[in-house]
Motif scaffolding. Sequence first.
Motif, PDB file in Angstrom:
ATOM      1  N   TYR A   1       0.846  -1.185   0.000  1.00 33.28           N
ATOM      2  CA  TYR A   1       0.000   0.000   0.000  1.00 33.28           C
ATOM      3  C   TYR A   1       0.880   1.233   0.000  1.00 33.28           C
ATOM      4  CZ  TYR A   1      -3.296   3.460   1.896  1.00 33.28           C
ATOM      5  OH  TYR A   1      -4.063   4.576   2.106  1.00 33.28           O
ATOM      6  N   ASP A   2       0.874   1.952  -1.107  1.00 28.90           N
ATOM      7  CA  ASP A   2       1.609   3.210  -1.228  1.00 28.90           C
ATOM      8  C   ASP A   2       0.614   4.326  -0.946  1.00 28.90           C
ATOM      9  OD1 ASP A   2       3.009   5.480  -1.927  1.00 28.90           O
ATOM     10  OD2 ASP A   2       3.870   4.591  -3.744  1.00 28.90           O
ATOM     11  N   LYS A   3       0.604   4.776   0.282  1.00 30.33           N
ATOM     12  CA  LYS A   3      -0.376   5.780   0.735  1.00 30.33           C
ATOM     13  C   LYS A   3      -0.214   7.091  -0.026  1.00 30.33           C
ATOM     14  CE  LYS A   3      -2.379   6.650   5.211  1.00 30.33           C
ATOM     15  NZ  LYS A   3      -2.199   6.551   6.663  1.00 30.33           N
ATOM     16  N   ASP A   4       1.026   7.472  -0.294  1.00 41.20           N
ATOM     17  CA  ASP A   4       1.279   8.749  -0.964  1.00 41.20           C
ATOM     18  C   ASP A   4       0.787   8.751  -2.412  1.00 41.20           C
ATOM     19  OD1 ASP A   4       2.487   9.747   1.337  1.00 41.20           O
ATOM     20  OD2 ASP A   4       4.470   8.994   0.736  1.00 41.20           O
ATOM     21  N   ARG A   5       0.969   7.648  -3.109  1.00 39.34           N
ATOM     22  CA  ARG A   5       0.555   7.572  -4.512  1.00 39.34           C
ATOM     23  C   ARG A   5      -0.861   7.023  -4.675  1.00 39.34           C
ATOM     24  NH1 ARG A   5       4.524   4.318  -7.719  1.00 39.34           N
ATOM     25  NH2 ARG A   5       3.359   5.171  -9.464  1.00 39.34           N
ATOM     26  N   GLY A   6      -1.458   6.514  -3.589  1.00 44.89           N
ATOM     27  CA  GLY A   6      -2.798   5.959  -3.675  1.00 44.89           C
ATOM     28  C   GLY A   6      -2.853   4.688  -4.496  1.00 44.89           C
ATOM     29  N   ARG A   7      -1.839   3.827  -4.329  1.00 44.30           N
ATOM     30  CA  ARG A   7      -1.751   2.582  -5.091  1.00 44.30           C
ATOM     31  C   ARG A   7      -1.791   1.397  -4.136  1.00 44.30           C
ATOM     32  NH1 ARG A   7      -2.793   3.371 -10.255  1.00 44.30           N
ATOM     33  NH2 ARG A   7      -1.001   3.700 -11.563  1.00 44.30           N
ATOM     34  N   VAL A   8      -2.476   0.333  -4.570  1.00 45.13           N
ATOM     35  CA  VAL A   8      -2.595  -0.887  -3.783  1.00 45.13           C
ATOM     36  C   VAL A   8      -2.287  -2.063  -4.704  1.00 45.13           C
ATOM     37  CG1 VAL A   8      -4.142  -2.282  -2.355  1.00 45.13           C
ATOM     38  CG2 VAL A   8      -4.438   0.199  -2.439  1.00 45.13           C
ATOM     39  N   ASP A   9      -1.491  -3.019  -4.200  1.00 44.74           N
ATOM     40  CA  ASP A   9      -1.152  -4.195  -4.994  1.00 44.74           C
ATOM     41  C   ASP A   9      -1.088  -5.406  -4.074  1.00 44.74           C
ATOM     42  OD1 ASP A   9      -0.501  -5.701  -7.208  1.00 44.74           O
ATOM     43  OD2 ASP A   9       1.534  -4.922  -7.409  1.00 44.74           O
ATOM     44  N   SER A  10      -1.328  -6.566  -4.645  1.00 40.36           N
ATOM     45  CA  SER A  10      -1.237  -7.800  -3.865  1.00 40.36           C
ATOM     46  C   SER A  10       0.222  -8.221  -3.742  1.00 40.36           C
ATOM     47  CB  SER A  10      -2.068  -8.902  -4.516  1.00 40.36           C
ATOM     48  OG  SER A  10      -1.620  -9.128  -5.827  1.00 40.36           O
ATOM     49  N   THR A  11       0.499  -9.114  -2.806  1.00 35.57           N
ATOM     50  CA  THR A  11       1.838  -9.651  -2.592  1.00 35.57           C
ATOM     51  C   THR A  11       1.761 -11.173  -2.643  1.00 35.57           C
ATOM     52  OG1 THR A  11       1.616  -9.849  -0.195  1.00 35.57           O
ATOM     53  CG2 THR A  11       2.409  -7.718  -1.050  1.00 35.57           C
ATOM     54  N   LEU A  12       2.887 -11.823  -2.428  1.00 33.94           N
ATOM     55  CA  LEU A  12       2.899 -13.284  -2.367  1.00 33.94           C
ATOM     56  C   LEU A  12       2.043 -13.784  -1.204  1.00 33.94           C
ATOM     57  CD1 LEU A  12       6.670 -13.995  -3.076  1.00 33.94           C
ATOM     58  CD2 LEU A  12       4.733 -14.252  -4.639  1.00 33.94           C
ATOM     59  N   ARG A  13       1.979 -13.022  -0.139  1.00 33.32           N
ATOM     60  CA  ARG A  13       1.201 -13.420   1.025  1.00 33.32           C
ATOM     61  C   ARG A  13      -0.307 -13.393   0.781  1.00 33.32           C
ATOM     62  NH1 ARG A  13       3.056 -11.337   6.929  1.00 33.32           N
ATOM     63  NH2 ARG A  13       4.353 -13.138   7.319  1.00 33.32           N
ATOM     64  N   THR A  14      -0.744 -12.633  -0.187  1.00 36.69           N
ATOM     65  CA  THR A  14      -2.172 -12.539  -0.473  1.00 36.69           C
ATOM     66  C   THR A  14      -2.745 -13.923  -0.754  1.00 36.69           C
ATOM     67  OG1 THR A  14      -1.759 -10.368  -1.443  1.00 36.69           O
ATOM     68  CG2 THR A  14      -3.898 -11.344  -1.869  1.00 36.69           C
ATOM     69  N   GLY A  15      -1.986 -14.743  -1.443  1.00 25.90           N
ATOM     70  CA  GLY A  15      -2.436 -16.088  -1.786  1.00 25.90           C
ATOM     71  C   GLY A  15      -2.687 -16.972  -0.573  1.00 25.90           C
ATOM     72  N   GLN A  16      -2.015 -16.688   0.544  1.00 23.39           N
ATOM     73  CA  GLN A  16      -2.226 -17.481   1.755  1.00 23.39           C
ATOM     74  C   GLN A  16      -3.653 -17.334   2.288  1.00 23.39           C
ATOM     75  OE1 GLN A  16       0.667 -16.632   4.776  1.00 23.39           O
ATOM     76  NE2 GLN A  16       2.394 -17.037   3.430  1.00 23.39           N
TER      77      GLN A  16
END
Length: 185
Positions: free
Chosen positions: A103-118
């Motif tokens: 989560y890049d709060k400054d740029r307003g961007r959200v992306d999944s990670t490898l942990r999301t799959g868990q």
Amino acid sequence: MIDRGRTDDPGDAARDADGGAIPAELSLDDVHHLLQTKRRRDVLRYLRDAEGPVRLRELAEQVAAWEQETTVEELRSDERQRVYISLYQSHLPKLDNHGIIEYDKDRGRVDSTLRTGQLEPYLEGPTETDSSDPWPRRYGATVGLGTVFLGAVAAGLAPIDGLVAAGLVLGSFAAVTSVHAWTDS
């Protein structure tokens, strides 16, 4: 797999050969805590279907639309804002702190990670059972017919002794159960 112990510090991850963090397994307590709110589950569902990073605004609008059971175009400004603020201030930082999302709060961007799959197995609802199984109906029919038959015997409509009638009903259950067992083997 999911560890049953509590991991309060997601920064305790191991390091790979390049010094990068390898995400440790989430504890079962962490999984339950992270998924206890529908908004966080909705965020993860949205990211699961997204191809790459998403804008916070788009994410908040879709989550708000799901909550209001409407389309993004039909949302009111206050509905969008309420979800945006809670995601911005609470839900996304919590998921980011556990390494579930980036989560890049400054740029307003959200992306999944490898942990999301868990967390994927926990996002799906219970699977539907096969309703085409005929056996519950067959057992129900046996109960219904047995009840009608015993009622007729008790009312004197059938000239059969009560003990013989009970034996016939039990025999019908034994027959249905035997056929069921034989066809399922």
